[in-house]
Design a protein around this motif. Structure first.
Motif, PDB file in Angstrom:
ATOM      1  N   GLY A   1       0.792  -1.210   0.000  1.00 52.54           N
ATOM      2  CA  GLY A   1       0.000   0.000   0.000  1.00 52.54           C
ATOM      3  C   GLY A   1       0.828   1.266   0.000  1.00 52.54           C
ATOM      4  O   GLY A   1       0.278   2.374   0.027  1.00 52.54           O
ATOM      5  N   ALA A   2       2.171   1.135  -0.058  1.00 53.14           N
ATOM      6  CA  ALA A   2       3.038   2.322  -0.027  1.00 53.14           C
ATOM      7  C   ALA A   2       3.055   3.066  -1.346  1.00 53.14           C
ATOM      8  O   ALA A   2       3.444   4.234  -1.396  1.00 53.14           O
ATOM      9  N   GLY A   3       2.676   2.402  -2.446  1.00 54.12           N
ATOM     10  CA  GLY A   3       2.652   3.049  -3.751  1.00 54.12           C
ATOM     11  C   GLY A   3       3.564   2.407  -4.782  1.00 54.12           C
ATOM     12  O   GLY A   3       3.624   2.868  -5.923  1.00 54.12           O
ATOM     13  N   LYS A   4       4.254   1.325  -4.425  1.00 55.31           N
ATOM     14  CA  LYS A   4       5.182   0.670  -5.356  1.00 55.31           C
ATOM     15  C   LYS A   4       4.462   0.194  -6.609  1.00 55.31           C
ATOM     16  O   LYS A   4       4.898   0.468  -7.734  1.00 55.31           O
ATOM     17  N   SER A   5       3.374  -0.530  -6.422  1.00 53.94           N
ATOM     18  CA  SER A   5       2.650  -1.094  -7.569  1.00 53.94           C
ATOM     19  C   SER A   5       2.097   0.002  -8.466  1.00 53.94           C
ATOM     20  O   SER A   5       2.109  -0.119  -9.697  1.00 53.94           O
ATOM     21  N   THR A   6       1.617   1.087  -7.857  1.00 56.97           N
ATOM     22  CA  THR A   6       1.076   2.197  -8.650  1.00 56.97           C
ATOM     23  C   THR A   6       2.173   2.825  -9.495  1.00 56.97           C
ATOM     24  O   THR A   6       1.971   3.128 -10.685  1.00 56.97           O
ATOM     25  N   LEU A   7       3.354   3.022  -8.907  1.00 54.36           N
ATOM     26  CA  LEU A   7       4.466   3.609  -9.655  1.00 54.36           C
ATOM     27  C   LEU A   7       4.847   2.724 -10.839  1.00 54.36           C
ATOM     28  O   LEU A   7       5.076   3.207 -11.953  1.00 54.36           O
ATOM     29  N   ILE A   8       4.895   1.408 -10.601  1.00 57.91           N
ATOM     30  CA  ILE A   8       5.257   0.471 -11.661  1.00 57.91           C
ATOM     31  C   ILE A   8       4.178   0.429 -12.743  1.00 57.91           C
ATOM     32  O   ILE A   8       4.474   0.358 -13.944  1.00 57.91           O
ATOM     33  N   LYS A   9       2.924   0.491 -12.343  1.00 60.16           N
ATOM     34  CA  LYS A   9       1.839   0.473 -13.335  1.00 60.16           C
ATOM     35  C   LYS A   9       1.846   1.724 -14.196  1.00 60.16           C
ATOM     36  O   LYS A   9       1.459   1.684 -15.366  1.00 60.16           O
ATOM     37  N   ILE A  10       2.274   2.839 -13.634  1.00 64.95           N
ATOM     38  CA  ILE A  10       2.426   4.050 -14.443  1.00 64.95           C
ATOM     39  C   ILE A  10       3.558   3.868 -15.438  1.00 64.95           C
ATOM     40  O   ILE A  10       3.448   4.226 -16.616  1.00 64.95           O
ATOM     41  N   LEU A  11       4.657   3.254 -14.985  1.00 62.18           N
ATOM     42  CA  LEU A  11       5.807   3.049 -15.860  1.00 62.18           C
ATOM     43  C   LEU A  11       5.511   2.042 -16.973  1.00 62.18           C
ATOM     44  O   LEU A  11       6.045   2.161 -18.075  1.00 62.18           O
ATOM     45  N   THR A  12       4.652   1.066 -16.692  1.00 57.69           N
ATOM     46  CA  THR A  12       4.320   0.064 -17.704  1.00 57.69           C
ATOM     47  C   THR A  12       3.088   0.441 -18.530  1.00 57.69           C
ATOM     48  O   THR A  12       2.641  -0.341 -19.369  1.00 57.69           O
ATOM     49  N   GLY A  13       2.517   1.618 -18.271  1.00 58.91           N
ATOM     50  CA  GLY A  13       1.406   2.092 -19.081  1.00 58.91           C
ATOM     51  C   GLY A  13       0.045   1.599 -18.653  1.00 58.91           C
ATOM     52  O   GLY A  13      -0.958   1.913 -19.304  1.00 58.91           O
ATOM     53  N   ALA A  14      -0.017   0.845 -17.540  1.00 59.10           N
ATOM     54  CA  ALA A  14      -1.314   0.353 -17.077  1.00 59.10           C
ATOM     55  C   ALA A  14      -2.140   1.472 -16.455  1.00 59.10           C
ATOM     56  O   ALA A  14      -3.375   1.437 -16.507  1.00 59.10           O
ATOM     57  N   TYR A  15      -1.479   2.453 -15.817  1.00 62.02           N
ATOM     58  CA  TYR A  15      -2.143   3.642 -15.273  1.00 62.02           C
ATOM     59  C   TYR A  15      -1.573   4.879 -15.969  1.00 62.02           C
ATOM     60  O   TYR A  15      -0.399   4.897 -16.348  1.00 62.02           O
TER      61      TYR A  15
END
Length: 505
Positions: free
Chosen positions: A49-63
């Motif tokens: 919940g710290a934001g790691k997955s969100t950052l990665i999803k932005i980098l991979t174009g998912a978000y």
């Protein structure tokens, strides 16, 4: 340690500046900076919940980011979807594999990118040759013609790495790559990562196993509650300092096992067998006890657990609960006998992701919450919210879908449903896999609470420190059989590993 906001280097292959992303009711990322160099392994750390997955999803174009800038080789880029990210040389190896089991290693590596001879006909010879060369370059000893379904978990992990590199990735993201690997298999993966680093690939490495960082990572970045709180060189920091950054407090005891006080026998398993899975397994579990079940991947531990819980059949043997022989041929029968199963695959088998946190917690207890077939909604909500508070499940409310929770908080939801059911015999299969240090300690504390209240826990774990730190006794399996039973406080990792490898004590 360095200041929270890193100095952006001019030669970084990747620069993320002021990244912000918000969802209804929560800011997932708030002005986050991140950078990666060629030939660098950069660890991305933080609690669930710290934001790691969100950052990665932005980098991979998912978000799509709400604000901020992404630069590749100092050129600002727009990543409006996964295709954009892949075209720019960004690949990700996720914790859950994305392979086609019935296809070969070569076919999986080049799926959608197959070499053609003419008119769309795939050139099978060229496909296998390219796969063979790629595997050799990575130091991976695999036959490209083998079907993926015949490979071990570690070998499938290597195929995922090769698949990511096949697109000429300059940035490779690895999400919990060793979560399902043994110590020896992890060493092989690290060797492949070093080869990629030496070739100039930039690697973002996400893990909750902090001890790995000092073996494989060069740099680190820590996120907490969607903010950047620290970054620097791994050589300049300690595990204790990283934990303090991640959780904003000092965790002194990673394995807070309370002093055991075993009581009466809760579960006895005698000569339990299932062909090609496990054979002649006998053990006991007492009230107030944590019995560790150790062994290498493929030893039969999960197969044994599933048969005990009635999810899979068994051929012969007896199960006794509280002294009486029982017939458990379905999970429903196991639940009625006071058993609960924290499954290894929490997303596929432990949760119904499209249902709410409330519905997942209450699911095994609906008969208790119902009168004349009608669920008491107020009682159901009260029960769910009690466990959300007690286990500190991070969610906007009990109505939030389980799908949107981080891995550690999903695991807490699975634990909550068995706490709500008041199960006395609990099977925990890899209970802390893929979750952060603080969430692990909270789960350990609830395991203590359960045993203090008279429950017995059978804990399957591939992490030796966890087995030794939280178990009272340890049963070690090798090739479907119990090889040794050890006192956890008087044994060692070496003794457990020797038994797991089939060596006589």
């Amino acid at each position: 340690m360095t200041d929270a906001k890193p100095k952006i280097a001019e030669d970084a292959v990747l620069k993320m500046r002021g990244i912000r992303k918000a969802f209804p009711g929560v800011v997932a990322l708030d002005e986050v900076d991140f950078q990666l160099h060629r030939g660098e392994v950069h660890a991305l750390l933080g609690e669930n919940g710290a934001g790691k997955s969100t950052l990665i999803k932005i980098l991979t174009g998912a978000y799509i980011r709400d604000a901020g800038e992404i630069l590749l080789d100092n050129e600002s880029v727009a990543l409006n979807g996964p295709a954009d990210s892949q075209a720019m040389g960004i690949s990700c190896v996720y914790q859950e594999f994305d392979l086609v089991p019935h296809l070969s290693v070569a076919q999986n590596i080049f799926l959608g990118k197959e070499p053609e001879r003419f008119w769309g006909v795939i050139d099978g010879r060229e496909l296998r040759a390219r796969a063979r060369k790629l595997l050799q370059d990575l130091g991976i000893d695999l036959n490209p013609d083998f079907p993926v379904r015949t490979l071990s978990v570690a070998q499938q992990q290597m195929v995922e790495v090769a698949k990511a590199i096949a697109v000429q990735a300059r940035i490779l993201i690895m999400d919990e790559p060793t979560s399902a690997l043994t110590h020896g298999e992890a060493r092989e993966l690290f060797a492949a990562i070093r080869r990629l680093r030496n070739r100039g690939t930039g690697i973002i490495y996400i893990t909750h196993k902090l001890e790995e960082l000092f073996e494989i990572a060069d740099s680190y970045t820590v996120l907490r509650d969607g903010r950047l709180v620290g970054s620097g060189r791994v050589s300049d920091v300690s595990v204790r300092e990283l934990i303090r950054l991640m959780v904003d407090r000092d965790i002194q005891d990673h394995f807070p096992r309370a002093a055991p006080s075993p009581g009466e026998e809760l579960l006895r398993v005698e000569k339990f067998s299932r062909q090609n899975h496990f054979e002649d397994v006998t053990f006991t579990l007492r009230r107030g006890e944590i019995l560790g079940l150790a062994g290498l991947l493929g030893a039969g531990r999960t197969a044994l657990a599933r048969s005990l819980f009635g999810a899979d059949p068994f051929d012969s043997g007896r199960i006794l609960v509280r002294g009486g022989q029982v017939a458990i041929r379905s999970p429903g029968a196991a639940i009625r006998r006071g058993m609960g199963f924290l499954t290894e695959d929490r997303k596929g088998q432990g949760l119904i992701l499209i249902l709410s946190v409330l519905s997942n917690i209450s699911l095994p207890s609906l008969t208790r919450l119902s009168r004349l077939g009608v669920v008491d909604g107020a009682a159901e909500k009260s029960m769910a919210e009690r466990f959300i508070r007690e286990l500190r499940i991070k969610t906007p409310g009990s109505g939030q879908k389980a799908l949107y929770l981080s891995g550690g908080h999903q695991q807490k939801v699975v634990l909550s449903k068995w706490l709500a059911r008041e199960a006395e015999i609990l099977i925990f299969d890899e209970p802390t896999r893929g979750i952060d240090v603080a969430s692990k300690v909270e789960i350990y504390q609830f395991m203590n609470r359960l045993t203090e209240q008279g429950a017995g826990i059978l804990m399957i774990s591939s992490e030796m420190p966890e087995v030794l730190g939280m178990s009272d006794r340890v049963v070690v399996m090798h090739q479907g059989r119990i090889r040794a039973e050890l006192n956890a406080k008087e044994t060692s990792q070496e003794a457990i590993l020797r038994a797991a490898l089939g060596e006589l004590p």
